[in-house]
Design an enzyme around this catalytic site. Structure first.
Site, PDB file in Angstrom:
ATOM      1  N   PHE A 182      34.585  33.972  40.303  1.00  5.89           N
ATOM      2  CA  PHE A 182      35.111  33.560  39.079  1.00  5.89           C
ATOM      3  C   PHE A 182      36.575  34.001  38.658  1.00  5.89           C
ATOM      4  O   PHE A 182      36.882  35.024  39.072  1.00  5.89           O
ATOM      5  CB  PHE A 182      34.146  33.639  37.675  1.00  5.89           C
ATOM      6  N   CYS A 183      37.170  33.304  37.811  1.00  3.85           N
ATOM      7  CA  CYS A 183      38.445  33.490  37.737  1.00  3.85           C
ATOM      8  C   CYS A 183      38.904  32.593  36.540  1.00  3.85           C
ATOM      9  O   CYS A 183      38.064  32.127  35.784  1.00  3.85           O
ATOM     10  CB  CYS A 183      39.759  33.430  38.788  1.00  3.85           C
ATOM     11  N   THR A 184      40.157  32.570  36.066  1.00  2.36           N
ATOM     12  CA  THR A 184      40.652  31.827  34.806  1.00  2.36           C
ATOM     13  C   THR A 184      40.175  30.460  34.628  1.00  2.36           C
ATOM     14  O   THR A 184      39.394  29.931  33.878  1.00  2.36           O
ATOM     15  CB  THR A 184      41.850  31.891  34.367  1.00  2.36           C
ATOM     16  N   CYS A 189      39.036  31.945  42.383  1.00  2.69           N
ATOM     17  CA  CYS A 189      37.850  32.010  42.728  1.00  2.69           C
ATOM     18  C   CYS A 189      37.382  30.990  43.767  1.00  2.69           C
ATOM     19  O   CYS A 189      36.500  31.241  44.733  1.00  2.69           O
ATOM     20  CB  CYS A 189      36.686  32.008  41.662  1.00  2.69           C
ATOM     21  N   ILE A 211      36.375  30.338  33.949  1.00  2.00           N
ATOM     22  CA  ILE A 211      35.984  30.929  32.611  1.00  2.00           C
ATOM     23  C   ILE A 211      36.342  29.873  31.807  1.00  2.00           C
ATOM     24  O   ILE A 211      35.483  29.457  30.793  1.00  2.00           O
ATOM     25  CB  ILE A 211      36.891  32.166  32.325  1.00  2.00           C
TER      26      ILE A 211
END
Length: 263
Positions: A182-184, A189, A211
């Site tokens: 996961f990432c922003t 990701c 996210i």
């Protein structure tokens, strides 16, 4: 009053007219009164923009009229003030720099998991096949410090180009687990998940939309803190409200979205 619409969007798709596209999108963004950053590379487009709702949506309609971007999805949030100070459209080698040229996301995406499904898995403590979930934060350490998922793996990288060697060092840790990167907003990701599959890790998924989409769809369940964003708001809470930013954070043009590092 929250009158400024902020969007984050990206798409991996082949682009062979970068210079012409740059001029077109820059002119359209300025006509719409938008500010922010657009990155264009042979592998795709990455953008963070803010302005009036009418201006942002008119820009997106123009962009989606190009068949390459017809299905581009944008994450939305609102703010009381414009978080950017100017409009930048840059040409790059990669829209998110990994320095791993074998990764070509436009040739095929890694499988993803949506926010409601991930929340359900975290609620029950395993995926639907009974495997343990390994949440892998692919962001830089200073972003992770603002907030992350409970129990997430954090390799304390300082830039995304450090991810491939970190993976080689830790790949054995994922044996028998389902890895969710996961990432922003999804871009890092996605690349990370493709690399992990290339490295032979069997059960790898990316969190669709990152996210920000998770916050939008399920709130802050299993997440602690805020989500760092690369604009003057600095961080967003799980309800997508902006945390008050200090003056030093309000310098979006000094942040290179391609690296996730201040210049």
């Amino acid at each position: 009053m929250q009158e400024i619409l902020n969007i984050a969007a990206y798409k991996f798709v082949g682009i062979d007219d970068s210079a012409e596209l740059r001029e077109d999108l820059r002119a359209r963004a300025l006509d719409m009164g938008l500010m922010g950053t657009i990155l264009i590379a042979p592998e795709g487009i990455n953008l963070f923009l803010a302005g009036t709702a009418d201006g942002v949506r008119a820009f997106l309609a123009h962009l989606r009229a190009d068949a390459r971007f017809a299905d581009l999805e944008a994450k939305e949030s609102w703010s009381a003030a414009q978080p950017f100070r100017r409009m930048l459209v840059k040409l790059k080698r990669e829209i998110i720099r990994m320095d791993h040229p074998a990764i070509q996301p436009a040739a095929g995406r890694a499988p993803g998991v949506d926010a409601p499904t991930l929340k359900r898995w975290l609620d029950q403590g395993h995926d639907d096949e009974g495997r343990e979930i390994a949440l892998l934060d692919t962001r830089n350490g200073f972003e992770v410090d603002e907030g992350t998922f409970d129990g997430a793996i954090d390799w304390r990288i300082t830039k995304f180009t450090e991810f491939p060697p970190a993976l080689k060092e830790h790949r054995a840790d994922f044996a028998g687990k389902t890895v969710v990167s996961f990432c922003t907003g999804g871009i890092r990701c996605e690349k990370a998940a493709i690399l992990m599959r290339e490295e032979g890790i069997e059960h790898v998924l990316q969190l669709e939309g990152g996210i920000l989409k998770y916050f939008e769809e399920v709130g802050g369940a299993h997440y602690h803190g805020d989500c760092f964003v690369f604009d003057g708001r600095r961080a967003l809470a799980p309800d997508l409200s902006a945390r008050a930013a200090d003056a030093s954070a309000r310098a979006s043009e000094d942040v290179d979205l391609n690296l996730g590092l201040k210049k």
